[in-house]
Design an enzyme around this catalytic site. Structure first.
Site, mmCIF file in Angstrom:
data_model
loop_
_atom_site.group_PDB
_atom_site.id
_atom_site.type_symbol
_atom_site.label_atom_id
_atom_site.label_comp_id
_atom_site.label_asym_id
_atom_site.label_seq_id
_atom_site.Cartn_x
_atom_site.Cartn_y
_atom_site.Cartn_z
ATOM 1 C CD GLU A 25 -3.236 -0.769 1.999
ATOM 2 O OE1 GLU A 25 -2.868 -0.204 3.336
ATOM 3 O OE2 GLU A 25 -4.437 -0.856 1.737
ATOM 4 C CE LYS A 47 -11.852 1.668 1.919
ATOM 5 N NZ LYS A 47 -11.077 2.404 3.030
ATOM 6 C CG HIS A 72 9.333 -29.009 1.091
ATOM 7 N ND1 HIS A 72 9.842 -30.313 0.847
ATOM 8 C CD2 HIS A 72 9.960 -28.312 2.182
ATOM 9 C CE1 HIS A 72 10.716 -30.516 1.758
ATOM 10 N NE2 HIS A 72 10.856 -29.338 2.680
HETATM 11 O O1 PA5 Z 1 -3.209 1.488 5.502
HETATM 12 C C1 PA5 Z 1 -4.317 1.883 5.181
HETATM 13 O O2 PA5 Z 1 -4.681 3.182 5.271
HETATM 14 C C2 PA5 Z 1 -5.299 0.974 4.854
HETATM 15 O O3 PA5 Z 1 -5.147 -0.485 4.916
HETATM 16 C C3 PA5 Z 1 -6.519 1.192 5.964
HETATM 17 O O4 PA5 Z 1 -6.241 0.980 7.213
HETATM 18 C C4 PA5 Z 1 -7.754 0.359 5.584
HETATM 19 O O5 PA5 Z 1 -8.227 0.658 4.260
HETATM 20 C C5 PA5 Z 1 -9.134 0.827 6.645
HETATM 21 O O6 PA5 Z 1 -9.426 1.931 6.813
HETATM 22 P P1 PA5 Z 1 -10.133 2.524 7.938
HETATM 23 O O7 PA5 Z 1 -8.995 2.575 9.207
HETATM 24 O O8 PA5 Z 1 -10.436 3.825 7.445
HETATM 25 O O9 PA5 Z 1 -11.358 1.730 8.049
#
Ligand code: PA5
Length: 401
Positions: A270, A393, A291
Site C-alpha cells: 500500500e 470502495k 517445498h
Molecule cells: O493502511 C491503510 O490506510 C489501509 O489499509 C486502511 O487501514 C484500511 O483501508 C482501513 O481503513 P479505515 O481504518 O479507514 O477503516
C-alpha cells in the site's frame, strides 16, 4: 537488537557504484527524517501519547476481567499490525483469556454466521477500529455484532462494552462516540492505517492479549537510531528492482511470524504499489515453503530477491540424533537455503533479531515503517495514500446506492 547482513548472499548484486548514485537523495531523505517534515516519524508521541498509553493499560485490566471474548473489528492497517504482534508473541496453546476474535476483514456470510452464533452466549467487549469510520467491511461487522450485543446488554451496559478507535475529530464513528458516550481512542491524524500498529489501533488489542506494550514501544524507540539502516535497505531494494528483481519475498523460519509477513506485505504494497511502480511483496514461511515457492526461488524466473528475518536464540529443544539444538538446525537451514538461493540467482538480505520478544518486534515494526516510507520516496510516490484501495470502495458503494 537487530543485526543486518546485506552482503553475504547479496554481494554480487549490489555494487558500490550502484549505491553511490543514491547519495544525494539519501542525504536529503535523512535530513527530512532528522529535522524536516518527516521528523514526527521518529517521535514516540506521534504514535501514542503517555496519557493514551495509561488509558490503554487501565482499559486492558477492565477488559480482561469483564469478557470471555474481545472482538476486534477492522480491516487492513486497522487490524493487521495487532494480529501480527499477537501471533508473534503469544503461546501457541493455552492462550491467555479473553479470547480475541478479529472480524471485519471479509464479507463472507459463513464467517459471520459462525462467529455471531459463537458469541451469542458469551460475555463480549468489542473494539471497532476505523480511521475513516466509513469502511464497508468493518461497518458491516460492527452493525452485525451490535445486533447481537443489543439483545444481551442495555444501552447503559453497552457504554462499558463498546470501544471505538477512530479519527480524533471526524467520521461516523467519532459522531457515534459523541452521541452514545462510548469509550474511545484516537488514531493520530498524521498516521495512516498501515503505520498505526504502535498507536491505540494496535496497542489496545495487543495489550489485551497480555503482551507488554510499554516494552514494544521501547523497542520501537531503539529503531529511531536506524534511519541510516532503513535508508540503506530501501536503496538496496531499489537497486535490486532496477536489476530486474521485481518481487521481494519476506521469508521467516518461525511460523509465528507468518502474520508479521502479512503485515509487511500490506505495509509495502500500500505504501509503494502505485503509479505503476513498486516491488511486489510476497512471503515464505520456511522450511514449509521450501517445498512450494522454494522451487521457484531456486530455479524459476529470476525476478525475486528475499529479505529473511532470522531469530538468533530460541527455546531449547535437544536433537540427540545430531547432537545439537533444533534451533541450531533451523539456523543451518536458513544459512544453506540462503546459499542455495544465491546460487540460483535469488539474493538475500538478512535481518536478524537476537530473540523474539516485545522489544525486538517493536524495533522491527518501526524499522520496516521507516523503510517503506523511504522506499516510496526513492521512487517518487506518495507513501501516505492508497488511491487504489479507494477505487474498489467507490465501485461497491455506487452499486449499493
Ligand atoms: O493502511 C491503510 O490506510 C489501509 O489499509 C486502511 O487501514 C484500511 O483501508 C482501513 O481503513 P479505515 O481504518 O479507514 O477503516
Amino acid at each position: 537488537m537487530i543485526n543486518f547482513d546485506f552482503h553475504k548472499y547479496a554481494s554480487n548484486y549490489i555494487k558500490k557504484e550502484d549505491k553511490s548514485l543514491y547519495l544525494d537523495k539519501a542525504r536529503e531523505i535523512k535530513k527530512r527524517f532528522l529535522e524536516g517534515d518527516l521528523k514526527y516519524w521518529n517521535k514516540l508521541d506521534t504514535f501514542v501519547s503517555s496519557q493514551e498509553l495509561k488509558k490503554i493499560v487501565n482499559m486492558t485490566d477492565y477488559i480482561r476481567s469483564n469478557c470471555d471474548v474481545f472482538i476486534v473489528i477492522g480491516i487492513g492497517g486497522s487490524y493487521m499490525g495487532s494480529k501480527a504482534v499477537i501471533e508473534a508473541l503469544s503461546p501457541m496453546y493455552n492462550k491467555k483469556k479473553p479470547e480475541i476474535i478479529f472480524l471485519g476483514t471479509d464479507l463472507c456470510s459463513e464467517d459471520y454466521y459462525e462467529t455471531l452464533e459463537y458469541i451469542k452466549d458469551k460475555d463480549v467487549i468489542v473494539n471497532v477500529i476505523s480511521k475513516s469510520g466509513t469502511t464497508l467491511e468493518p461497518s458491516i461487522a460492527f452493525s452485525l455484532v451490535m445486533d447481537v450485543m443489543k439483545e444481551k446488554y442495555s444501552e447503559e451496559d453497552l457504554k462499558d462494552r463498546v470501544i471505538i478507535t477512530t479519527d480524533p475529530e471526524k467520521g461516523d464513528l467519532r459522531e457515534l462516540v459523541n452521541l452514545k458516550g462510548y469509550v474511545s481512542f484516537t488514531v493520530p491524524e498524521q498516521v495512516g492505517g498501515r503505520f498505526s500498529c504502535l498507536t491505540p489501533v494496535g496497542l489496545l488489542p495487543i495489550a489485551v492479549a497480555g503482551i507488554n506494550v510499554v516494552k514494544l514501544i521501547e523497542g520501537a524507540r531503539l529503531s529511531y537510531e536506524r534511519v541510516d539502516r532503513a535508508i540503506e535497505y530501501a536503496v538496496i531494494r531499489d537497486i535490486m528492482f532496477k536489476k530486474g528483481k521485481i518481487i521481494e519475498s519476506f521469508t521467516v523460519y518461525n511460523p509465528k511470524l507468518y502474520y508479521f509477513t502479512e503485515w509487511l506485505k500490506q505495509l509495502f504494497a500500500e505504501t509503494q504499489g502505485k503509479d505503476n511502480k513498486g516491488i511486489l511483496p510476497i512471503s515464505c514461511v520456511n522450511t514449509r515453503d521450501l517445498h512450494s515457492l522454494g522451487q521457484f526461488l531456486q530455479e524459476g524466473n529470476d525476478i525475486i530477491f528475499e529479505t529473511v528475518i532470522g531469530i538468533d536464540k530460541d527455546k531449547k529443544v535437544a536433537l540427540e540424533k545430531y547432537d545439537m539444538e533444533l534451533n541450531s538446525l533451523n539456523k543451518i537451514a536458513l544459512d544453506k537455503v540462503g546459499l542455495a538461493h544465491f546460487n540460483g540467482h535469488t539474493p538475500t538480505n538478512l535481518i536478524t533479531i537476537d530473540e523474539k520478544n516485545e522489544e525486538t518486534i517493536g524495533e522491527l515494526i518501526h524499522f520496516f515503517i521507516l523503510t517503506a516510507i523511504v522506499g516510496a520516496l526513492l521512487i517518487d510516490v506518495n507513501p501516505f495514500d492508497q488511491p487504489g484501495v479507494q477505487e474498489y470502495k467507490k465501485l461497491i458503494s455506487e452499486e449499493l446506492e
